[in-house]
Design a protein around this motif. Structure first.
Motif, PDB file in Angstrom:
ATOM      1  N   THR A 322      40.785  75.662 -73.954  1.00 46.14           N
ATOM      2  CA  THR A 322      40.762  75.361 -72.519  1.00 46.14           C
ATOM      3  C   THR A 322      39.343  75.512 -71.984  1.00 46.14           C
ATOM      4  O   THR A 322      38.693  76.534 -72.191  1.00 46.14           O
ATOM      5  CB  THR A 322      41.695  76.304 -71.738  1.00 46.14           C
ATOM      6  OG1 THR A 322      43.026  76.158 -72.242  1.00 46.14           O
ATOM      7  CG2 THR A 322      41.675  75.977 -70.254  1.00 46.14           C
ATOM      8  N   GLY A 323      38.869  74.462 -71.309  1.00 51.34           N
ATOM      9  CA  GLY A 323      37.547  74.508 -70.706  1.00 51.34           C
ATOM     10  C   GLY A 323      37.610  74.222 -69.220  1.00 51.34           C
ATOM     11  O   GLY A 323      38.517  73.534 -68.738  1.00 51.34           O
ATOM     12  N   ASP A 324      36.670  74.760 -68.473  1.00 51.22           N
ATOM     13  CA  ASP A 324      36.557  74.501 -67.036  1.00 51.22           C
ATOM     14  C   ASP A 324      35.777  73.224 -66.792  1.00 51.22           C
ATOM     15  O   ASP A 324      34.766  72.961 -67.447  1.00 51.22           O
ATOM     16  CB  ASP A 324      35.854  75.657 -66.330  1.00 51.22           C
ATOM     17  CG  ASP A 324      36.773  76.838 -66.085  1.00 51.22           C
ATOM     18  OD1 ASP A 324      37.979  76.611 -65.933  1.00 51.22           O
ATOM     19  OD2 ASP A 324      36.277  77.979 -66.073  1.00 51.22           O
ATOM     20  N   MET A 325      36.253  72.416 -65.825  1.00 47.95           N
ATOM     21  CA  MET A 325      35.449  71.299 -65.331  1.00 47.95           C
ATOM     22  C   MET A 325      34.429  71.878 -64.348  1.00 47.95           C
ATOM     23  O   MET A 325      34.807  72.379 -63.288  1.00 47.95           O
ATOM     24  CB  MET A 325      36.332  70.277 -64.617  1.00 47.95           C
ATOM     25  CG  MET A 325      37.280  69.510 -65.522  1.00 47.95           C
ATOM     26  SD  MET A 325      38.256  68.323 -64.544  1.00 47.95           S
ATOM     27  CE  MET A 325      39.145  67.490 -65.843  1.00 47.95           C
ATOM     28  N   ILE A 326      33.170  71.805 -64.721  1.00 49.06           N
ATOM     29  CA  ILE A 326      32.116  72.393 -63.896  1.00 49.06           C
ATOM     30  C   ILE A 326      31.337  71.274 -63.218  1.00 49.06           C
ATOM     31  O   ILE A 326      30.791  70.385 -63.877  1.00 49.06           O
ATOM     32  CB  ILE A 326      31.170  73.261 -64.736  1.00 49.06           C
ATOM     33  CG1 ILE A 326      31.960  74.349 -65.468  1.00 49.06           C
ATOM     34  CG2 ILE A 326      30.103  73.887 -63.854  1.00 49.06           C
ATOM     35  CD1 ILE A 326      32.695  75.291 -64.561  1.00 49.06           C
ATOM     36  N   GLY A 327      31.288  71.306 -61.887  1.00 44.17           N
ATOM     37  CA  GLY A 327      30.548  70.298 -61.127  1.00 44.17           C
ATOM     38  C   GLY A 327      29.091  70.683 -60.969  1.00 44.17           C
ATOM     39  O   GLY A 327      28.637  71.736 -61.415  1.00 44.17           O
ATOM     40  N   THR A 328      28.346  69.806 -60.321  1.00 45.33           N
ATOM     41  CA  THR A 328      26.917  70.048 -60.130  1.00 45.33           C
ATOM     42  C   THR A 328      26.650  71.300 -59.320  1.00 45.33           C
ATOM     43  O   THR A 328      25.624  71.950 -59.475  1.00 45.33           O
ATOM     44  CB  THR A 328      26.269  68.849 -59.429  1.00 45.33           C
ATOM     45  OG1 THR A 328      27.012  68.557 -58.230  1.00 45.33           O
ATOM     46  CG2 THR A 328      26.271  67.628 -60.326  1.00 45.33           C
ATOM     47  N   GLY A 329      27.566  71.678 -58.451  1.00 44.17           N
ATOM     48  CA  GLY A 329      27.383  72.890 -57.665  1.00 44.17           C
ATOM     49  C   GLY A 329      27.739  74.152 -58.410  1.00 44.17           C
ATOM     50  O   GLY A 329      27.589  75.257 -57.877  1.00 44.17           O
ATOM     51  N   GLY A 330      28.237  74.015 -59.635  1.00 43.32           N
ATOM     52  CA  GLY A 330      28.569  75.185 -60.436  1.00 43.32           C
ATOM     53  C   GLY A 330      29.991  75.668 -60.286  1.00 43.32           C
ATOM     54  O   GLY A 330      30.416  76.557 -61.008  1.00 43.32           O
ATOM     55  N   GLY A 331      30.748  75.097 -59.383  1.00 44.17           N
ATOM     56  CA  GLY A 331      32.119  75.541 -59.189  1.00 44.17           C
ATOM     57  C   GLY A 331      33.084  74.852 -60.124  1.00 44.17           C
ATOM     58  O   GLY A 331      32.815  73.783 -60.667  1.00 44.17           O
ATOM     59  N   SER A 332      34.251  75.503 -60.308  1.00 48.15           N
ATOM     60  CA  SER A 332      35.277  74.922 -61.164  1.00 48.15           C
ATOM     61  C   SER A 332      36.017  73.822 -60.420  1.00 48.15           C
ATOM     62  O   SER A 332      36.446  73.999 -59.290  1.00 48.15           O
ATOM     63  CB  SER A 332      36.257  76.009 -61.619  1.00 48.15           C
ATOM     64  OG  SER A 332      37.302  75.440 -62.376  1.00 48.15           O
ATOM     65  N   GLU A 333      36.158  72.660 -61.091  1.00 51.35           N
ATOM     66  CA  GLU A 333      36.838  71.517 -60.499  1.00 51.35           C
ATOM     67  C   GLU A 333      38.162  71.221 -61.190  1.00 51.35           C
ATOM     68  O   GLU A 333      38.722  70.151 -61.039  1.00 51.35           O
ATOM     69  CB  GLU A 333      35.929  70.276 -60.585  1.00 51.35           C
ATOM     70  CG  GLU A 333      34.571  70.431 -59.934  1.00 51.35           C
ATOM     71  CD  GLU A 333      34.646  70.338 -58.417  1.00 51.35           C
ATOM     72  OE1 GLU A 333      35.766  70.206 -57.892  1.00 51.35           O
ATOM     73  OE2 GLU A 333      33.598  70.390 -57.761  1.00 51.35           O
ATOM     74  N   GLY A 334      38.631  72.174 -62.020  1.00 51.79           N
ATOM     75  CA  GLY A 334      39.861  71.981 -62.760  1.00 51.79           C
ATOM     76  C   GLY A 334      39.674  72.389 -64.207  1.00 51.79           C
ATOM     77  O   GLY A 334      38.720  73.087 -64.557  1.00 51.79           O
TER      78      GLY A 334
END
Length: 348
Positions: A322-334
């Motif tokens: 399981t991996g986190d979807m990390i956006g450009t802002g560094g937050g988890s997106e799913g």
């Protein structure tokens, strides 16, 4: 003080030395007598000393083989009492077989045996037939023996026995079962910019364009695609998939590696030296033609080197990365999740 008397005194910062406490010579001797003696003269070899643990025909054959000099592999030892401990006070002997895995440097207990009196008044047997089948490969085998008096244990007496044959290589099959995209609520990139070479598509195009790979160590599959089409377009070497569950067998893959693996639609089959661990991984980046990459997702599952006898319980089976979807802002997106099935068996 009486009148006209003088008191003289001297103050010092160094108190007079305290003489050392010296144990009398007899103290160590006494403590040695109080301690339960340990077994001595450990030996491993063909012997009939353990035949009495058997019964019937097995006992008879054991004794005959011992007379012929071909008795079973047996651990024997001596034990001598002292002023405070006699043989008739002993409760049992406790034998432990240990294995040191030369690959993982791990120690384990693989067999134990309590040896009691066969009948009241009889001396406890000082011989134990050793198991010789099913010993772990690639291991240094040692035997420990302790005398036991009620709840008092003697010191451990140890004898090395043997080093078993090196572990064989493994024939390993990794099956990539399914891939799950679970974007968080409101995740903007689930909806791609519409109209990318898709003249007849109904916008919005609710898919992610993932580029990356999944693999085992240096062997891996890359995402693949034949390029954009008028209907449901997708860039070259990308997966255009929406949220939800996707069988990996249905996704386009391109294999890369050392050429030592054979592969099915979603399998990797390869030999693995038992001295090496197993690492399964994936890493993906989402991008659009019209916007820069802004989401990534990766995960790794590592198994350290282990004896092949441990594979059925420690490695073989279905596992989840399981991996986190990390956006450009560094937050988890799913999250993005990969299910894999591992099957490793010793190579012939």
């Amino acid at each position: 003080l009486a009148p006209n008397m003088t008191l003289n005194y001297h103050i010092t910062s160094n108190p007079p030395p305290v003489p050392p406490v010296i144990d009398p010579p007899w103290l160590d001797w006494l403590l040695g007598l109080l301690q339960l003696p340990a077994p001595t003269n450990l030996h491993i070899g063909p012997s009939g000393a353990g035949c009495t643990e058997l019964a019937g025909w097995a006992k008879f054959m054991c004794q005959i083989q011992a007379i012929l000099g071909n008795g079973p592999v047996t651990l024997t030892w001596d034990w001598t009492g002292n002023l405070f401990h006699s043989e008739d006070q002993l409760s049992r002997y406790y034998v432990v077989m240990r294995a040191h895995d030369v690959t993982s440097n791990a120690d384990s207990v693989i067999w134990t045996k309590n040896i009691y009196r066969a009948a009241p008044g009889q001396e406890i047997r000082r011989g134990q037939i050793l198991p010789t089948e099913g010993l772990p490969c690639g291991s240094q085998i040692t035997l420990d023996v302790r005398a036991v008096k009620n709840w008092q244990f003697s010191a451990i007496s140890t004898i090395p026995w043997m080093e078993t044959d090196p572990c064989p290589s493994m024939d390993v099959t990794i099956t990539f079962d399914s891939f799950h995209l679970n974007p968080a609520g409101g995740f903007p990139q689930v909806v791609d910019v519409p109209g990318e070479f898709c003249w007849l598509c109904a916008p919005p195009d609710t898919r992610l364009e993932l580029v990356g790979a999944l693999g085992v160590g240096p062997l891996y599959f890359e995402t693949g695609n034949s390029g954009p089409l008028p209907f449901q377009p997708c860039p070259d070497d990308a997966w255009c998939i929406g949220q939800g569950d996707h069988p990996v067998a249905g996704l386009p893959l391109s294999f890369w590696g050392w050429g030592v693996a054979s592969l099915g639609n979603n399998d990797l089959n390869f030999p693995l030296d038992s001295d090496y661990g197993l690492t399964i991984w994936f890493g993906f980046t989402e991008y659009d033609y019209s916007t820069p990459s802004d989401t990534s997702c990766e995960a790794t599952l590592e198994f350290p080197p282990t004896n092949p006898v441990n594979w059925p319980t420690e490695i073989n089976g279905t596992h989840t990365l399981t991996g986190d979807m990390i956006g450009t802002g560094g937050g988890s997106e799913g999250t993005c999740v990969l299910d894999v099935t591992i099957n490793g068996v010793p190579a012939p």
